[in-house]
Design an enzyme around this catalytic site. Structure first.
Site, PDB file in Angstrom:
ATOM      1  N   SER A 121      20.145  40.302  10.748  1.00 57.71           N
ATOM      2  CA  SER A 121      20.224  41.254  11.852  1.00 57.71           C
ATOM      3  C   SER A 121      21.319  42.258  11.542  1.00 57.71           C
ATOM      4  O   SER A 121      21.965  42.189  10.496  1.00 57.71           O
ATOM      5  CB  SER A 121      20.537  40.524  13.150  1.00 57.71           C
ATOM      6  OG  SER A 121      21.899  40.126  13.127  1.00 57.71           O
ATOM      7  N   LYS A 122      21.543  43.142  12.495  1.00 55.08           N
ATOM      8  CA  LYS A 122      22.566  44.187  12.358  1.00 55.08           C
ATOM      9  C   LYS A 122      23.915  43.618  11.921  1.00 55.08           C
ATOM     10  O   LYS A 122      24.683  44.282  11.254  1.00 55.08           O
ATOM     11  CB  LYS A 122      22.764  44.900  13.697  1.00 55.08           C
ATOM     12  CG  LYS A 122      21.646  45.861  14.012  1.00 55.08           C
ATOM     13  CD  LYS A 122      22.040  47.269  13.618  1.00 55.08           C
ATOM     14  CE  LYS A 122      20.956  48.269  14.018  1.00 55.08           C
ATOM     15  NZ  LYS A 122      20.619  49.177  12.956  1.00 55.08           N
ATOM     16  N   ARG A 123      24.127  42.371  12.360  1.00 54.02           N
ATOM     17  CA  ARG A 123      25.391  41.722  12.022  1.00 54.02           C
ATOM     18  C   ARG A 123      25.623  41.728  10.503  1.00 54.02           C
ATOM     19  O   ARG A 123      26.741  41.707  10.020  1.00 54.02           O
ATOM     20  CB  ARG A 123      25.306  40.285  12.545  1.00 54.02           C
ATOM     21  CG  ARG A 123      26.545  39.499  12.445  1.00 54.02           C
ATOM     22  CD  ARG A 123      26.407  38.109  13.094  1.00 54.02           C
ATOM     23  NE  ARG A 123      25.233  37.884  13.899  1.00 54.02           N
ATOM     24  CZ  ARG A 123      24.210  37.104  13.534  1.00 54.02           C
ATOM     25  NH1 ARG A 123      24.222  36.507  12.370  1.00 54.02           N
ATOM     26  NH2 ARG A 123      23.190  36.925  14.337  1.00 54.02           N
ATOM     27  N   GLY A 183      24.902  44.085   8.454  1.00 59.40           N
ATOM     28  CA  GLY A 183      24.841  45.443   7.903  1.00 59.40           C
ATOM     29  C   GLY A 183      23.473  45.998   8.226  1.00 59.40           C
ATOM     30  O   GLY A 183      22.698  45.379   8.954  1.00 59.40           O
TER      31      GLY A 183
END
Ligand code: GLU
Length: 480
Positions: A253-255, A257
Site C-alpha cells: 500500500s501507500k505505506r 511508497g
C-alpha cells in the site's frame, strides 16, 4: 469448455495499483495463451468515487504495459456496455428475478438496528453477521413496512448446505453456508453491491475464468450461489492469486511508497521490465528456469499451475535492477527515443527537439547505457550536452582544489589534433603519467569543468560529444 474469456475489472477510483496490474497481466496471459479474449470492465459501482479521468488513466497504463483488451468501454463488444454504471438496470433486473424466485428478500432493518444487533452478538460472544431477521418477516409486517415507505435493501437468502469449487491455485475449496450471512445485493437506493454486480456481469459477459486476488476469495462462494440462483448453466473457473506484500509482509500500500503503475512509468521504468517483474509476483516458471522474459515469451510460458500460494514480496530494488538490464538490451535508436520524453519533462529539451538535438542524443546514448537503471536518470547525465551548465558545488570544489592542474590539462587538450575519444584519452593519460599526477586527480577537474558534475558519462566520450570548441571554452572558463 467454451472459448476462454477472462477479464480485468478495476474500480476506477485512483490510478492502477501494481496488484491490479499483476492481476490484469495474469488474465491477459491466460487468455492470450489460449487464443481467448480479454475483457476490460470498469467497476464504477460507486459513482461518487469514479471519475472519467481515472478510467482514461487506467486504460493508458494497461496500454503502456501492452495488455490490450478485446472488448471494453472504448471498443465496445458483443456483451456491453462495459462500464458497470451503465449496467445498473441489469443488476436490478437480476435482483428482481431473485426476489420473484424467493432466492432473495427485502430487508427493512435500519443501520441502527444492524449496529445494535452487531454489538449484542459481540457481547454474547457470537460471530456478528446478519441474523436473517427479515427473511422470516410475516406478510403483514412486510406490508406494514412497505406502507410506511421504509427503505429496503435486498438480501440474498443463502440456502442450507455448502458450496464447493475447484480453485486453480488453491485446489478444492468447500465453504459451509453457515459461514455465509444473507448478504446484501442491492442497496436501499437501488444501486447494486459489488457481489451482485460482478456476478451478473461475469455471467452476462460469458467470463469463463475469473483470476483475481486472494482478497476476493470470500466473495467467490457468494457469487457461485448467485450464478446458480440466476440459472447459469456453467459457473466460471476461479483462480485466486496471492496478494502482493511489502518487505514487512503487509499488503502493499501507500505505506510502502508509491504503488501505482503510473509512478513507475513516470519514473523511467520500461513496460517490458514492469511486465517481466509483475509476472514473477506470484508465478514461477519453475526451478532453474530463467526469470527473464519478453511479453511474448511469457505468453508461451505462463500457466496457472505455476502460481504460488504464498504472498509475493514486491521489491523495488529488484525491479530497478531488472529495469537496468532491459535498458541495456535496447538498441540505440530505441533507447534514444525512450529517453527523449524524460529530457523534455526535465526541461533539458524543449517540447519539440531540433534535428541537431536529436542527433546529439542519438550519439550520446551509448555512453550512458551502462549507467542507467531508470530512464529518468538520463537528464542529469546528459544535461551538459544541451546546456551550458555551471559547475555544481562538488564540481566547483574539485576545480578549486585542482589549482594549476586544470590549466595544464587545457594546454594538453588544445594540442590534441583529432578531437576523438581515443586520441583525447591517449593525450590526457600520457600527460598525467608524465607529470606524475594521479589520473583521477588530472581528469576530475576537467570533467567538472565540462559537465558541471563529478559524476558524468565517460570523460573522453563526453569531450568528443561536446565538440572541440565548446569543451575548450568550458575548460578555459574554469581554469584559473
Ligand atoms: N473491482 C474489483 C477490484 O478492483 C475486482 C473485482 C473482481 O475481480 O471480481 O478489486
Amino acid at each position: 469448455m467454451a472459448d476462454v474469456r477472462t477479464r480485468i475489472a478495476p474500480a476506477p477510483s485512483g490510478s492502477l495499483h501494481v496488484g491490479n496490474a499483476r492481476t490484469a497481466l495474469f488474465n491477459w496471459l491466460f487468455a492470450r495463451r489460449r487464443g481467448g479474449r480479454f475483457v476490460l470492465r470498469v467497476e464504477d459501482t460507486d459513482p461518487s468515487r469514479a471519475r472519467d479521468e481515472y478510467v482514461a488513466g487506467v486504460m493508458d497504463v494497461l496500454r503502456w504495459l501492452g495488455l490490450d483488451w478485446d472488448e471494453g468501454p472504448d471498443l465496445g463488444g458483443p456483451h456491453g456496455p462495459y462500464r458497470q454504471s451503465e449496467r445498473f438496470d441489469r443488476h436490478r433486473a437480476a435482483a428482481e428475478r431473485l426476489l420473484a424466485a424467493g432466492a432473495a428478500y427485502r430487508c427493512y432493518c435500519t443501520a441502527e438496528d444492524l449496529e445494535g444487533r452487531r454489538k449484542e452478538a459481540l457481547a454474547a460472544g457470537r460471530t456478528p453477521g446478519y441474523d436473517g431477521r427479515c427473511r422470516a418477516l410475516s406478510q403483514p409486517a412486510r406490508a406494514g413496512f412497505e406502507a410506511e415507505g421504509r427503505p429496503a435493501m435486498v438480501r440474498f437468502a443463502v440456502p442450507d448446505g455448502e458450496t464447493a469449487f475447484v480453485d486453480l491455485v488453491h485446489g478444492e475449496a468447500r465453504v459451509e453456508h453457515t459461514q455465509i450471512e444473507d448478504f446484501a445485493i442491492l442497496r436501499s437506493n437501488g444501486l447494486p453491491l459489488y457481489t451482485l454486480a460482478a456476478a451478473v456481469d461475469d455471467l452476462e459477459m460469458r467470463i469463463t475464468h475469473v483470476i483475481r486476488g486472494d482478497d476476493l476469495f470470500a466473495a467467490t462462494p457468494k457469487q457461485i450461489l448467485l450464478y446458480r440462483a440466476l440459472g447459469a448453466g456453467e459457473v466460471p473457473v476461479f483462480g485466486h492469486v496471492p496478494l502482493i506484500v511489502g518487505a514487512d509482509r503487509r499488503p502493499l500500500s501507500k505505506r510502502h511508497g508509491d504503488v501505482s503503475v503510473e509512478w513507475y512509468r513516470d519514473h523511467g521504468f520500461l513496460p517490458e521490465a514492469m511486465v517481466n517483474y509483475l509476472a514473477l509476483l506470484g508465478w514461477s516458471p519453475g526451478d532453474g528456469v530463467t526469470e527473464r522474459f519478453t511479453r511474448d515469451e511469457l505468453v508461451a510460458a505462463f500457466d496457472m499451475a505455476g502460481v504460488t500460494r504464498h504472498p509475493a514480496a514486491f521489491d523495488r530494488e529488484k525491479l530497478t535492477a531488472l529495469n537496468g538490464e532491459k535498458i541495456r538490451a535496447l538498441e540505440d535508436p530505441d533507447l534514444a527515443a525512450r529517453v527523449e520524453p524524460f529530457l523534455v519533462s526535465a526541461g533539458v529539451l524543449a517540447g519539440d527537439p531540433t534535428g541537431e538535438q536529436r542527433a546529439m542524443l542519438a550519439r550520446a546514448v551509448p555512453s550512458i547505457r551502462e549507467r542507467l537503471a531508470r530512464l529518468d536518470e538520463a537528464p542529469a547525465q546528459l544535461e551538459f550536452l544541451f546546456h551550458d551548465v555551471s559547475p555544481d558545488e562538488k564540481a566547483s570544489a574539485a576545480i578549486a582544489r585542482a589549482g594549476t592542474i586544470l590549466g595544464d590539462g587545457l594546454a594538453v587538450l588544445e594540442a590534441v589534433a583529432s578531437w576523438e575519444a581515443e586520441a583525447l584519452q591517449e593525450a590526457l593519460q600520457d600527460w598525467a603519467d608524465r607529470a606524475g599526477i594521479k589520473r583521477k586527480d588530472a581528469f576530475q577537474p576537467i570533467r567538472a569543468a565540462v559537465t558541471g558534475r563529478l559524476v558524468s558519462p565517460p570523460l573522453f566520450e563526453s569531450l568528443e560529444l561536446l565538440g572541440r570548441e565548446v569543451a575548450l571554452a568550458r575548460v578555459r572558463r574554469a581554469a584559473p
